[in-house]
Design a protein around this motif. Structure first.
Motif, short mmCIF file in Angstrom:
data_model
loop_
_atom_site.label_atom_id
_atom_site.label_comp_id
_atom_site.label_asym_id
_atom_site.label_seq_id
_atom_site.Cartn_x
_atom_site.Cartn_y
_atom_site.Cartn_z
N PRO A 70 64.00 -0.71 -110.01
CA PRO A 70 63.40 0.60 -110.31
C PRO A 70 62.67 1.21 -109.12
N SER A 71 62.00 0.36 -108.33
CA SER A 71 61.27 0.89 -107.18
C SER A 71 62.24 1.46 -106.14
N ALA A 72 63.44 0.87 -106.02
CA ALA A 72 64.44 1.40 -105.09
C ALA A 72 64.94 2.76 -105.58
N VAL A 73 65.08 2.92 -106.90
CA VAL A 73 65.47 4.22 -107.46
C VAL A 73 64.43 5.27 -107.11
N LEU A 118 60.83 6.01 -113.70
CA LEU A 118 60.06 7.24 -113.93
C LEU A 118 58.55 7.06 -113.76
N PRO A 119 57.94 6.02 -114.37
CA PRO A 119 56.49 5.85 -114.16
C PRO A 119 56.12 5.66 -112.69
N LEU A 120 57.03 5.14 -111.88
CA LEU A 120 56.76 4.95 -110.46
C LEU A 120 56.78 6.27 -109.70
N LEU A 121 57.48 7.26 -110.22
CA LEU A 121 57.55 8.57 -109.58
C LEU A 121 56.33 9.42 -109.90
N LEU A 151 60.37 2.35 -122.19
CA LEU A 151 60.20 2.13 -120.75
C LEU A 151 59.49 3.29 -120.06
N ALA A 152 59.63 4.49 -120.62
CA ALA A 152 59.00 5.68 -120.02
C ALA A 152 58.60 6.62 -121.15
N ARG A 177 62.50 10.01 -103.85
CA ARG A 177 61.50 10.58 -102.94
C ARG A 177 62.15 10.98 -101.62
N ARG A 178 63.09 10.18 -101.13
CA ARG A 178 63.78 10.54 -99.88
C ARG A 178 64.57 11.84 -100.06
N LEU A 179 65.21 11.98 -101.21
CA LEU A 179 65.94 13.22 -101.48
C LEU A 179 64.99 14.41 -101.54
N GLU A 180 63.87 14.20 -102.20
CA GLU A 180 62.90 15.29 -102.35
C GLU A 180 62.40 15.76 -100.99
#
Length: 355
Positions: free
Chosen positions: A305-308, A206-209, A232-233, A313-316
């Motif tokens: 987490p970065s892969a998540v 989540l923080p990476l998003l 964690l978030a 982002r790809r879906l968005e």
């Protein structure tokens, strides 16, 4: 024929996966034969068709379960279908079809937390070797499983000599209705918090998003799990702590995606539910999710987490097309089709037994 359906695993109040599978199959069985519901608590009938006859049978957690056929024999049934593989078969006078949903607990041996300690101990011991599973499955006349992935594992480990039929899990037809209106920058997780579910990786993503993203965790959660994920978030995880079906669907219909970072699954009904309402999914790159999500889902390394975050982002970036394709993909999983496959497996078992 007169066929008994083992409904003793139907949960009272709220379905789990096996309970939902049972109710979905029962509600959509073709009417070629007479059906009798086998329940261990009259309250289980609240989730089952009211017009079907029923009989009380001892609960599957009772010590006499290996000899439950003594009770069932008195009902004069031609066959019984059980949504689990643990129904006792000794001394039966009817055809029997059992269900093996997955092999998760051979790789993740922590038992479900809701079980009492004697059952947890037995559960753990059961999964230390393959022979107990073989004994159970070979005690039936046929076996049902819920995915081609698990069917392949059954064959790989030579778990049964009986015919194996795939009858997919599906979603409630009322849930499969695409949503209109704007979507929030939110993610939905539906499932438990057992270690192999790996929910921590979702929270860490989540923080990476970005600060405007939230993760909705729909299931009941312990104080310890809540604290760990919140750390964690901070402030970004919303705990519904046991959402109603309607709350769950409303949350799905307003979200960007459903996510799961599970290392292992037997199926993944939430994927079908989410795709059915036009909410795309970003999930672990494991065989069962590939089988369900096909080319529609986004996949990621569940340890990263970065892969998540990258998958979300790809879906968005392709959200409109992913949403439309998700609805089409979800339509592959229908309770009517699954119920027909179950009934065919029972009919085959009766014919084989008569030879």
């Amino acid at each position: 024929m007169r066929i008994g359906i083992d409904c003793r695993y139907v949960r009272i109040g709220r379905h789990d996966g096996i309970s939902r599978f049972t109710a979905g199959v029962v509600a959509h069985l073709p009417d070629r034969h007479d059906v009798v519901l086998l329940v261990s608590d009259e309250r289980q009938r609240e989730s089952l068709p009211a017009e079907l006859p029923w009989e009380l049978v001892p609960a599957p957690t009772e010590p006499g379960e290996p000899l439950v056929a003594r009770h069932v024999n008195r009902l004069g049934l031609d066959a019984v279908f059980s949504p689990m593989q643990t129904m006792g078969s000794r001394g039966r006078r009817y055809a029997l079809v059992l269900t093996l949903h997955d092999l998760i607990y051979y790789r993740n041996r922590t038992p479900p937390r809701e079980f009492s300690w004697p059952i947890r101990l037995g559960w753990r011991a059961f999964h230390l070797a393959w022979w107990p599973q073989r004994m159970l499955l070979n005690g039936a006349d046929g076996v049902v499983t819920v995915s081609e992935t698990t069917a392949g594992l059954i064959a790989e480990h030579r778990l049964t000599r009986r015919p194996v039929t795939v009858a997919y899990n599906a979603a409630d037809p009322a849930a499969v209705r695409p949503a209109d209106g704007p979507r929030e920058r939110s993610l939905v997780y539906m499932g438990s918090f057992m270690p192999y579910k790996n929910v921590e990786t979702l929270a860490a993503a989540l923080p990476l998003l970005g600060a405007d993203w939230t993760l909705h965790c729909m299931s009941r959660v312990s104080d310890a799990d809540r604290a760990r994920l919140d750390a964690l978030a901070p402030g970004a995880v919303v705990f519904h702590d046991g959402a109603s079906d309607q709350e769950y669907l409303d949350t799905l219909r307003s979200a960007t995606a459903l996510v799961t970072a599970s290392y292992d699954e037997g199926f993944g009904i939430p994927l079908v539910e989410s795709m059915g309402v036009g909410t795309p999914v970003a999930v672990s790159d494991v065989p069962i999710f590939r089988e369900i999500g096909g080319d529609v889902a986004e996949y990621f390394d569940p340890s990263s987490p970065s892969a998540v975050a990258a998958a979300v982002r790809r879906l968005e970036a392709r959200w409109a097309s992913a949403s439309a394709a998700s609805v089409t993909q979800a339509a592959r999983f229908r309770w009517a089709d699954s119920a027909e496959r179950v009934l065919q497996a029972v009919e085959r078992a009766v014919a084989d037994r008569a030879r």
